[in-house]
Design a protein around this motif. Structure first.
Motif, PDB file in Angstrom:
ATOM      1  N   GLN A 184     -25.531   1.000 -22.244  1.00  0.00           N
ATOM      2  CA  GLN A 184     -26.002  -0.422 -21.773  1.00  0.00           C
ATOM      3  C   GLN A 184     -27.516  -0.382 -23.374  1.00  0.00           C
ATOM      4  OE1 GLN A 184     -28.821   2.640 -18.957  1.00  0.00           O
ATOM      5  NE2 GLN A 184     -30.271   2.691 -21.250  1.00  0.00           N
ATOM      6  N   GLU A 185     -27.026   0.793 -24.405  1.00  0.00           N
ATOM      7  CA  GLU A 185     -27.759  -0.254 -25.808  1.00  0.00           C
ATOM      8  C   GLU A 185     -27.085  -1.693 -25.983  1.00  0.00           C
ATOM      9  OE1 GLU A 185     -28.441   1.575 -30.181  1.00  0.00           O
ATOM     10  OE2 GLU A 185     -28.184   2.776 -28.508  1.00  0.00           O
ATOM     11  N   ARG A 186     -26.196  -1.498 -25.670  1.00  0.00           N
ATOM     12  CA  ARG A 186     -25.544  -2.377 -26.526  1.00  0.00           C
ATOM     13  C   ARG A 186     -25.559  -4.233 -25.941  1.00  0.00           C
ATOM     14  NH1 ARG A 186     -19.522  -0.419 -27.946  1.00  0.00           N
ATOM     15  NH2 ARG A 186     -19.960   0.679 -30.136  1.00  0.00           N
ATOM     16  N   VAL A 187     -26.162  -4.168 -24.401  1.00  0.00           N
ATOM     17  CA  VAL A 187     -26.315  -4.888 -23.485  1.00  0.00           C
ATOM     18  C   VAL A 187     -28.082  -5.352 -23.607  1.00  0.00           C
ATOM     19  CG1 VAL A 187     -26.380  -6.006 -21.008  1.00  0.00           C
ATOM     20  CG2 VAL A 187     -24.218  -4.622 -22.279  1.00  0.00           C
ATOM     21  N   LEU A 188     -28.347  -4.254 -23.834  1.00  0.00           N
ATOM     22  CA  LEU A 188     -29.657  -4.785 -23.591  1.00  0.00           C
ATOM     23  C   LEU A 188     -29.848  -5.285 -25.097  1.00  0.00           C
ATOM     24  CD1 LEU A 188     -31.536  -1.050 -21.881  1.00  0.00           C
ATOM     25  CD2 LEU A 188     -31.679  -3.695 -20.851  1.00  0.00           C
ATOM     26  N   ARG A 189     -29.789  -4.790 -26.319  1.00  0.00           N
ATOM     27  CA  ARG A 189     -29.852  -5.416 -27.211  1.00  0.00           C
ATOM     28  C   ARG A 189     -29.181  -6.734 -27.146  1.00  0.00           C
ATOM     29  NH1 ARG A 189     -26.838  -2.391 -30.896  1.00  0.00           N
ATOM     30  NH2 ARG A 189     -24.965  -3.930 -31.473  1.00  0.00           N
ATOM     31  N   ALA A 190     -28.587  -7.002 -26.891  1.00  0.00           N
ATOM     32  CA  ALA A 190     -27.950  -8.722 -26.267  1.00  0.00           C
ATOM     33  C   ALA A 190     -29.232  -9.608 -25.706  1.00  0.00           C
ATOM     34  CB  ALA A 190     -26.408  -8.937 -26.192  1.00  0.00           C
ATOM     35  N   VAL A 191     -29.851  -8.875 -24.254  1.00  0.00           N
ATOM     36  CA  VAL A 191     -30.285  -9.123 -23.688  1.00  0.00           C
ATOM     37  C   VAL A 191     -32.104  -9.542 -23.982  1.00  0.00           C
ATOM     38  CG1 VAL A 191     -31.210  -9.456 -21.256  1.00  0.00           C
ATOM     39  CG2 VAL A 191     -28.737  -8.502 -21.716  1.00  0.00           C
ATOM     40  N   VAL A 192     -32.323  -8.542 -24.201  1.00  0.00           N
ATOM     41  CA  VAL A 192     -33.550  -8.667 -24.602  1.00  0.00           C
ATOM     42  C   VAL A 192     -33.916  -7.986 -26.069  1.00  0.00           C
ATOM     43  CG1 VAL A 192     -34.417  -7.895 -22.133  1.00  0.00           C
ATOM     44  CG2 VAL A 192     -34.233  -6.855 -24.412  1.00  0.00           C
ATOM     45  N   GLY A 193     -33.069  -8.311 -27.252  1.00  0.00           N
ATOM     46  CA  GLY A 193     -33.340  -8.277 -28.044  1.00  0.00           C
ATOM     47  C   GLY A 193     -33.483  -6.483 -28.849  1.00  0.00           C
ATOM     48  N   PRO A 194     -33.918  -5.864 -30.191  1.00  0.00           N
ATOM     49  CA  PRO A 194     -34.501  -4.728 -30.360  1.00  0.00           C
ATOM     50  C   PRO A 194     -35.887  -4.516 -29.873  1.00  0.00           C
ATOM     51  CG  PRO A 194     -34.782  -6.411 -32.403  1.00  0.00           C
ATOM     52  CD  PRO A 194     -34.340  -7.383 -31.159  1.00  0.00           C
ATOM     53  N   GLY A 195     -36.184  -2.999 -29.420  1.00  0.00           N
ATOM     54  CA  GLY A 195     -37.300  -3.186 -28.859  1.00  0.00           C
ATOM     55  C   GLY A 195     -37.348  -2.471 -27.783  1.00  0.00           C
ATOM     56  N   PRO A 196     -37.636  -1.580 -27.234  1.00  0.00           N
ATOM     57  CA  PRO A 196     -38.080  -1.221 -25.734  1.00  0.00           C
ATOM     58  C   PRO A 196     -37.558  -2.287 -24.480  1.00  0.00           C
ATOM     59  CG  PRO A 196     -39.980  -0.301 -26.278  1.00  0.00           C
ATOM     60  CD  PRO A 196     -38.871  -1.093 -27.485  1.00  0.00           C
ATOM     61  N   ALA A 197     -36.514  -2.326 -23.881  1.00  0.00           N
ATOM     62  CA  ALA A 197     -36.493  -3.173 -22.211  1.00  0.00           C
ATOM     63  C   ALA A 197     -37.635  -2.832 -21.682  1.00  0.00           C
ATOM     64  CB  ALA A 197     -35.169  -2.746 -22.335  1.00  0.00           C
ATOM     65  N   PRO A 198     -37.592  -3.983 -20.512  1.00  0.00           N
ATOM     66  CA  PRO A 198     -38.822  -3.779 -20.092  1.00  0.00           C
ATOM     67  C   PRO A 198     -38.409  -2.787 -18.805  1.00  0.00           C
ATOM     68  CG  PRO A 198     -38.983  -6.114 -20.162  1.00  0.00           C
ATOM     69  CD  PRO A 198     -37.829  -5.142 -20.832  1.00  0.00           C
ATOM     70  N   GLU A 199     -38.556  -2.069 -17.977  1.00  0.00           N
ATOM     71  CA  GLU A 199     -37.436  -0.621 -17.042  1.00  0.00           C
ATOM     72  C   GLU A 199     -37.291  -1.462 -15.408  1.00  0.00           C
ATOM     73  OE1 GLU A 199     -36.913   2.709 -15.516  1.00  0.00           O
ATOM     74  OE2 GLU A 199     -37.392   1.553 -17.466  1.00  0.00           O
ATOM     75  N   PRO A 200     -37.531  -2.574 -14.676  1.00  0.00           N
ATOM     76  CA  PRO A 200     -36.637  -3.433 -14.180  1.00  0.00           C
ATOM     77  C   PRO A 200     -34.933  -3.816 -14.866  1.00  0.00           C
ATOM     78  CG  PRO A 200     -38.939  -3.997 -13.892  1.00  0.00           C
ATOM     79  CD  PRO A 200     -38.943  -3.287 -15.176  1.00  0.00           C
ATOM     80  N   LEU A 228     -29.786  -8.789 -14.338  1.00  0.00           N
ATOM     81  CA  LEU A 228     -31.242 -10.054 -14.748  1.00  0.00           C
ATOM     82  C   LEU A 228     -31.877 -11.079 -14.185  1.00  0.00           C
ATOM     83  CD1 LEU A 228     -28.958  -9.721 -18.050  1.00  0.00           C
ATOM     84  CD2 LEU A 228     -30.783  -8.239 -17.401  1.00  0.00           C
ATOM     85  N   GLY A 229     -31.096 -11.462 -12.860  1.00  0.00           N
ATOM     86  CA  GLY A 229     -31.885 -12.163 -12.503  1.00  0.00           C
ATOM     87  C   GLY A 229     -33.339 -11.876 -11.585  1.00  0.00           C
ATOM     88  N   ALA A 230     -32.678 -10.564 -10.862  1.00  0.00           N
ATOM     89  CA  ALA A 230     -33.226 -10.104  -9.727  1.00  0.00           C
ATOM     90  C   ALA A 230     -34.587  -8.799 -10.381  1.00  0.00           C
ATOM     91  CB  ALA A 230     -32.349  -9.402  -9.421  1.00  0.00           C
TER      92      ALA A 230
END
Length: 223
Positions: free
Chosen positions: A136-152, A194-196
């Motif tokens: 999950q951390e890897r995917v989020l890093r690719a999607v939103v970059g470093p730092g916390p991702a929005p909860e949705p 991600l779109g949703a």
């Protein structure tokens, strides 16, 4: 009377080789049977060893399952290590390729990882949860970059990982689609999730072949 096996089924192996043999045997058994239906005697007989030797290596049946799950989780994480030099969409596609290659090459290990821990204790399940958290951390890093991702977005990725596991387990039982089709299904589902969530997904690269290489552009010219 000694309980040490003898004869053609028993071979003396060095410690590392014997441990790997036992882990492979355990992966095959835990992949196809619930934890409570896997007997130490069956493991020992399949591996051609004494049950005492199994306890010597792993301490208990629970310790044996933990070692099987831990090894498979570590291997899956290692082979899907993302290449941060790639743009995010290509990075995600490369990770998906590696993930599906692992599933196809290690069907028993994958089943043991995501099915074998279901009836086990909290410590064993935590290994699986840790694997999912790292992915999950890897995917989020690719999607939103470093730092916390929005909860949705975080929830969307977590749900997608559950979808990915379910698809891969079903694919092993019903290998109708080839790897490319499964990869595109999973990639498109991530884009939709991600779109949703309200976050625009990284643009999807062009079609790729089953070898993981992008297909050459189609000639749109006439003649």
């Amino acid at each position: 009377m000694s309980n040490t096996p003898s004869g053609p089924a028993f071979r003396r192996l060095d410690t590392t080789t014997r441990r790997q043999q036992l882990l492979a045997t355990g992966a095959a058994l835990f992949a196809t049977q619930p934890y409570d239906e896997v007997w130490v005697d069956d493991v020992a007989r399949t591996a051609g060893i004494s049950r005492g030797l199994l306890y010597h290596y792993f301490g208990s049946k629970r310790g044996f399952l933990s070692a099987v799950v831990e090894q498979e989780a570590a291997t899956l994480l290692a082979v899907t290590e993302p290449d941060d030099r790639l743009p995010p969409p290509e990075r995600l596609r490369a990770v998906l390729d590696a993930y599906l290659d692992y599933v196809r090459a290690h069907p028993h290990g994958y089943r043991a990882l995501f099915r074998g821990a279901l009836g086990a204790d909290t410590a064993v399940r935590s290994i699986v949860d840790g694997n999912l958290a790292r992915q999950q951390e890897r995917v989020l890093r690719a999607v939103v970059g470093p730092g916390p991702a929005p909860e949705p977005v975080r929830l969307a990725v977590r749900g997608w990982l559950s979808f990915l596991v379910a698809v891969c387990l079903d694919w092993l039982e019903n290998p109708v689609l080839d790897r490319t089709a499964v990869r595109e299904l999973c990639a498109d589902t991530l884009t939709g999730a991600l779109g949703a969530s309200g976050h625009g997904a990284p643009p999807t690269p062009g079609p790729a072949t089953d070898a993981g290489h992008r297909a050459p552009p189609r000639d749109e010219g006439g003649g």
